[in-house]
Motif scaffolding. Sequence first.
Motif, PDB file in Angstrom:
ATOM      1  N   GLN A 123       0.846  -1.256  -0.060  1.00 13.75           N
ATOM      2  CA  GLN A 123      -0.027  -0.005   0.086  1.00 13.75           C
ATOM      3  C   GLN A 123       1.028   1.186   0.169  1.00 13.75           C
ATOM      4  O   GLN A 123       0.764   2.341  -0.826  1.00 13.75           O
ATOM      5  CB  GLN A 123      -1.018  -0.080   1.295  1.00 13.75           C
ATOM      6  N   TYR A 124       1.846   1.316   0.763  1.00 20.07           N
ATOM      7  CA  TYR A 124       2.719   2.621   0.878  1.00 20.07           C
ATOM      8  C   TYR A 124       3.404   2.770  -0.368  1.00 20.07           C
ATOM      9  O   TYR A 124       3.583   3.961  -0.569  1.00 20.07           O
ATOM     10  CB  TYR A 124       3.766   2.397   1.924  1.00 20.07           C
ATOM     11  N   ARG A 125       3.757   1.768  -0.952  1.00 18.31           N
ATOM     12  CA  ARG A 125       4.674   2.211  -2.468  1.00 18.31           C
ATOM     13  C   ARG A 125       3.629   2.791  -3.365  1.00 18.31           C
ATOM     14  O   ARG A 125       4.287   3.307  -4.300  1.00 18.31           O
ATOM     15  CB  ARG A 125       4.937   0.983  -2.957  1.00 18.31           C
ATOM     16  N   THR A 126       2.205   2.561  -3.225  1.00 19.78           N
ATOM     17  CA  THR A 126       1.180   3.177  -4.307  1.00 19.78           C
ATOM     18  C   THR A 126       1.131   4.970  -3.947  1.00 19.78           C
ATOM     19  O   THR A 126       0.801   5.331  -4.879  1.00 19.78           O
ATOM     20  CB  THR A 126       0.002   2.731  -4.075  1.00 19.78           C
ATOM     21  N   TYR A 127       1.453   5.398  -2.720  1.00 18.90           N
ATOM     22  CA  TYR A 127       1.269   6.615  -2.369  1.00 18.90           C
ATOM     23  C   TYR A 127       1.839   7.746  -3.216  1.00 18.90           C
ATOM     24  O   TYR A 127       1.536   8.707  -3.904  1.00 18.90           O
ATOM     25  CB  TYR A 127       1.231   6.989  -0.968  1.00 18.90           C
ATOM     26  N   ASP A 158      10.289  15.016   2.824  1.00 16.10           N
ATOM     27  CA  ASP A 158      10.476  13.763   3.637  1.00 16.10           C
ATOM     28  C   ASP A 158       8.879  13.218   4.062  1.00 16.10           C
ATOM     29  O   ASP A 158       8.826  11.846   4.143  1.00 16.10           O
ATOM     30  CB  ASP A 158      11.398  14.250   4.996  1.00 16.10           C
ATOM     31  N   ALA A 159       7.850  13.889   4.292  1.00 13.71           N
ATOM     32  CA  ALA A 159       6.710  13.593   4.903  1.00 13.71           C
ATOM     33  C   ALA A 159       5.916  12.635   3.849  1.00 13.71           C
ATOM     34  O   ALA A 159       5.303  11.597   4.113  1.00 13.71           O
ATOM     35  CB  ALA A 159       5.804  14.779   5.106  1.00 13.71           C
ATOM     36  N   SER A 167       8.329  -0.095   8.654  1.00 12.09           N
ATOM     37  CA  SER A 167       8.579   0.079  10.020  1.00 12.09           C
ATOM     38  C   SER A 167       8.975   1.491  10.415  1.00 12.09           C
ATOM     39  O   SER A 167       8.764   2.264  11.373  1.00 12.09           O
ATOM     40  CB  SER A 167       9.448  -0.682  10.822  1.00 12.09           C
ATOM     41  N   THR A 168       9.404   2.105   9.003  1.00 12.84           N
ATOM     42  CA  THR A 168       9.724   3.536   9.020  1.00 12.84           C
ATOM     43  C   THR A 168       8.924   4.730   8.823  1.00 12.84           C
ATOM     44  O   THR A 168       9.312   5.910   8.929  1.00 12.84           O
ATOM     45  CB  THR A 168      11.176   3.872   8.242  1.00 12.84           C
ATOM     46  N   VAL A 169       7.627   4.344   8.382  1.00 14.01           N
ATOM     47  CA  VAL A 169       6.723   5.242   8.016  1.00 14.01           C
ATOM     48  C   VAL A 169       6.377   6.105   9.005  1.00 14.01           C
ATOM     49  O   VAL A 169       6.478   5.756  10.240  1.00 14.01           O
ATOM     50  CB  VAL A 169       5.410   4.689   7.438  1.00 14.01           C
ATOM     51  N   THR A 170       6.269   7.206   8.907  1.00 16.11           N
ATOM     52  CA  THR A 170       5.901   8.520   9.804  1.00 16.11           C
ATOM     53  C   THR A 170       4.396   8.635  10.238  1.00 16.11           C
ATOM     54  O   THR A 170       3.597   8.429   8.925  1.00 16.11           O
ATOM     55  CB  THR A 170       6.648   9.834   9.743  1.00 16.11           C
ATOM     56  N   ASP A 171       4.232   9.439  11.264  1.00 18.18           N
ATOM     57  CA  ASP A 171       2.670   9.576  11.337  1.00 18.18           C
ATOM     58  C   ASP A 171       2.018  10.636  10.355  1.00 18.18           C
ATOM     59  O   ASP A 171       1.043  10.485  10.125  1.00 18.18           O
ATOM     60  CB  ASP A 171       2.458  10.032  12.618  1.00 18.18           C
ATOM     61  N   ILE A 172       2.763  11.346   9.835  1.00 19.89           N
ATOM     62  CA  ILE A 172       2.269  12.553   8.737  1.00 19.89           C
ATOM     63  C   ILE A 172       2.310  11.899   7.594  1.00 19.89           C
ATOM     64  O   ILE A 172       1.221  12.360   6.833  1.00 19.89           O
ATOM     65  CB  ILE A 172       3.380  13.894   9.156  1.00 19.89           C
ATOM     66  N   PHE A 173       3.284  10.936   7.111  1.00 18.00           N
ATOM     67  CA  PHE A 173       2.909  10.211   6.169  1.00 18.00           C
ATOM     68  C   PHE A 173       1.593   9.530   5.785  1.00 18.00           C
ATOM     69  O   PHE A 173       0.894   9.532   4.881  1.00 18.00           O
ATOM     70  CB  PHE A 173       3.997   9.227   5.769  1.00 18.00           C
TER      71      PHE A 173
END
Length: 227
Positions: A123-127, A158-159, A167-173
């Motif tokens: 999922q994260y790779r799609t954003y 960075d956001a 495991s490294t994704v941030t809350d703002i991401f």
Amino acid sequence: MNTMRLRFAFAVVLAPVGAVLFAACSSTTSAPGIPAEAGPGTVIEAGRDAASVVLDGDFDAGTDVCSRKKSFLQACGFPIECGADFTPVCVANEKLNSAQKQAAELACLTAANCGAKKADDCQYRTYPGKAMTAAQQDLLDRYCATCGQANVGKCKTDALAYSGDPSTVTDIFLAVWESSDALAKSMADKCTGGAADAGGADGGVTCERAFALCAGGVWIDALTACP
């Protein structure tokens, strides 16, 4: 809330109420018209992919995304909650999710991605690189004006970036990419600038931590729980 990450994608790890996002499962049937093993970029209609179906708005979150979640939970052996109330709870909570997240769920919640890390990574790779709504952009702008004052431009870059390690994704991401417009606005209003004293140092809390706690609370408060 005792975690720094909002964990929008797999809320079940946050707290019991969070489990309603993946609650209940009464069927293993895939969403109508969507292949069970669709991956990023997989064509689900002639000449179209999962992202285009969601972002064009010609889908039903109550049928498509929630059916995909049912199939994913069942296939992967995740805990099932809410019983027969899965559909109304799921539909209500999908309203908190962005179109980007809904597209990612359609593409990534498959048996091939069993396990939070694999599905999250998919999922994260799609954003990154996707267009943001005005509300998402405003949340990012106000967050970086509050917590990234030393270098606002770097904060924004960075956001929105994904390193390839879930495991490294941030809350703002997560907040920017996965929030509906209404949720993003609520987080911006309550968790940035002077409204939430997001830069306050009470107890040594960093600005980023203060935002995480505030935004996570906004999200939890908006969730619909099992009846």
